[in-house]
Scaffold this active site. Structure first.
Site, short mmCIF file in Angstrom:
data_model
loop_
_atom_site.label_atom_id
_atom_site.label_comp_id
_atom_site.label_asym_id
_atom_site.label_seq_id
_atom_site.Cartn_x
_atom_site.Cartn_y
_atom_site.Cartn_z
N LYS A 148 41.97 43.94 41.09
CA LYS A 148 42.08 43.19 42.34
C LYS A 148 42.22 42.16 42.67
O LYS A 148 41.66 41.12 43.34
CB LYS A 148 40.85 43.78 44.21
CG LYS A 148 40.71 45.44 43.44
CD LYS A 148 39.11 45.41 44.62
CE LYS A 148 38.45 46.90 44.65
NZ LYS A 148 38.14 47.22 43.32
N ASP B 237 45.61 36.29 45.27
CA ASP B 237 46.13 34.38 45.38
C ASP B 237 47.39 33.67 45.49
O ASP B 237 48.06 35.21 45.52
CB ASP B 237 45.64 34.52 43.49
CG ASP B 237 45.13 32.67 43.53
OD1 ASP B 237 45.83 31.50 44.16
OD2 ASP B 237 44.50 32.70 43.27
N ASP C 210 40.68 47.68 37.04
CA ASP C 210 40.53 47.67 38.47
C ASP C 210 40.02 46.33 38.98
O ASP C 210 39.10 45.61 39.76
CB ASP C 210 40.25 48.47 39.81
CG ASP C 210 39.89 48.27 40.84
OD1 ASP C 210 40.62 47.87 41.39
OD2 ASP C 210 38.70 49.14 41.58
N THR D 56 37.11 51.59 50.46
CA THR D 56 36.79 53.17 51.77
C THR D 56 35.27 51.95 51.66
O THR D 56 34.90 53.44 52.17
CB THR D 56 36.90 54.21 49.96
OG1 THR D 56 36.72 53.20 48.55
CG2 THR D 56 38.14 54.39 49.82
N LYS E 64 37.50 53.91 34.36
CA LYS E 64 38.01 52.18 35.33
C LYS E 64 37.48 51.20 35.00
O LYS E 64 35.93 51.39 35.02
CB LYS E 64 38.19 52.36 37.13
CG LYS E 64 38.37 51.62 37.57
CD LYS E 64 38.13 51.59 39.28
CE LYS E 64 37.37 51.84 39.69
NZ LYS E 64 36.34 49.96 40.09
N ARG F 107 29.53 56.87 41.09
CA ARG F 107 28.18 57.20 40.43
C ARG F 107 28.06 58.46 40.62
O ARG F 107 26.69 58.77 40.29
CB ARG F 107 27.38 56.53 41.62
CG ARG F 107 26.82 54.54 41.82
CD ARG F 107 27.09 54.63 43.11
NE ARG F 107 28.03 53.61 43.63
CZ ARG F 107 28.47 52.67 44.82
NH1 ARG F 107 26.82 52.46 44.73
NH2 ARG F 107 29.12 52.86 45.52
O1 C5P Z 1 30.41 54.78 42.31
P1 C5P Z 1 31.83 54.81 43.57
O2 C5P Z 1 32.01 56.19 43.90
O3 C5P Z 1 31.41 54.42 45.12
O4 C5P Z 1 33.33 54.21 42.78
C1 C5P Z 1 33.82 53.26 43.98
C2 C5P Z 1 34.58 52.83 42.36
O5 C5P Z 1 35.77 53.04 43.04
C3 C5P Z 1 33.67 51.75 42.19
O6 C5P Z 1 34.00 50.95 41.17
C4 C5P Z 1 35.00 50.40 43.46
O7 C5P Z 1 34.87 49.46 42.98
C5 C5P Z 1 36.22 50.95 43.62
N1 C5P Z 1 36.80 50.77 44.91
C6 C5P Z 1 35.96 51.45 45.90
N2 C5P Z 1 37.45 51.39 46.73
C7 C5P Z 1 38.64 50.41 46.88
C8 C5P Z 1 39.07 50.39 45.57
C9 C5P Z 1 38.49 50.54 44.53
O8 C5P Z 1 35.22 51.91 45.52
N3 C5P Z 1 39.40 50.41 47.73
#
Ligand code: C5P
Length: 240
Positions: A62, A65, A60, A124, A33, A217
């Site tokens: 998002k 607009d 991604d 999330t 991603k 992460r």
């Molecule tokens: O490091 P981590 O596992 O928390 O990363 C989650 C990834 O998913 C990030 O790149 C974040 O931008 C993306 N994301 C998210 N929640 C959303 C949409 C995308 O955490 N609703």
């Protein structure tokens, strides 16, 4: 689409990405991603380079607009060869329709496959309390908001949504079983939650009906990222 484990490459530069991906060279069917940080740093040419290397790409960004602007932006994204991309669900049904139409046009004009369109429901990192404070309205539960946005996205022609796995089942019931729920907020048992609020483990996610997980992460900051990826994948694929 088989249920993918998508690694969120939340890095600032192509140099860091290439360094990180070195240990994944032998991995078949790797899903990655690219989010705002990397895209704004390296631009669409970098996406094209990743596509040529054979990665499955989730771009991604998002988008949020007015419909015309989103349509034009999605035409550009449709040309890049990515397989998944996002809009913000709060943009409304006509914005989602415009996004879908832009992707179709861009992909057709450039001979690419049409990327699947996913709408962000509630991030999330958001709890029900934060949602109520932000909207200045406590009449709706978080699950009601997420399922409502999912229905709107489905009506606008989206292929699925981004949500927490906690909401996957309710979304499938409110839309259809083949409407995708791609779920970030994934953590292994001993990991920190960081800024995520609605957190789920990979094995819980598959049991809850997730169609694919996004993991940043827990893999990218692990001492051994390849080992962490295999651990996440095994948990997600076998559900225990
Ligand atoms: O490091 P981590 O596992 O928390 O990363 C989650 C990834 O998913 C990030 O790149 C974040 O931008 C993306 N994301 C998210 N929640 C959303 C949409 C995308 O955490 N609703």
């Amino acid at each position: 689409m088989t249920k993918p484990v998508i690694i969120a490459l939340d890095f600032a530069s192509a140099y860091e990405v290439n360094d990180f991906l070195q240990v994944f060279i032998e991995e078949p069917d790797l899903w990655i991603k690219v989010g705002m940080e990397l895209f704004y740093g390296e631009g669409p040419q970098f996406i094209t380079r990743l596509h040529r290397k054979g990665f499955h790409i989730f771009l991604d960004l998002k988008l949020y607009d007015i419909p015309h602007t989103v349509l034009q932006a999605m035409k550009q994204i449709g040309r890049l060869g990515v397989e998944l991309t996002t809009v913000t669900g709060l943009g409304g049904q006509s914005m989602i329709e415009a996004a879908k139409s832009g992707l179709l046009t861009g992909a057709q004009e450039s001979g690419q496959n049409v990327p699947k369109l996913l709408a962000i429901t509630q991030l999330t990192s958001i709890t029900e309390k934060i949602m109520h404070e932000t909207l200045h309205n406590d009449q709706e539960t978080l699950v009601e908001s997420v399922t409502h946005l999912a229905q709107l996205a489905a009506a606008g022609g989206a292929d699925g949504v981004i949500s927490s796995a906690w909401e996957s089942q309710a979304i499938h019931e409110a839309t259809s079983s083949d409407f995708l729920t791609i779920t970030p907020g994934i953590r292994l048992t001993n990991d920190k939650n960081d800024d995520q609020a609605r957190v789920v483990s990979p094995d819980q996610a598959i049991k809850l009906g997730s169609n694919g997980i996004v993991v940043g992460r827990s893999i990218t900051q692990a001492t051994d990222p390849l080992k962490a990826y295999h651990q996440v994948k095994a948990l997600f694929e076998r559900g225990s």
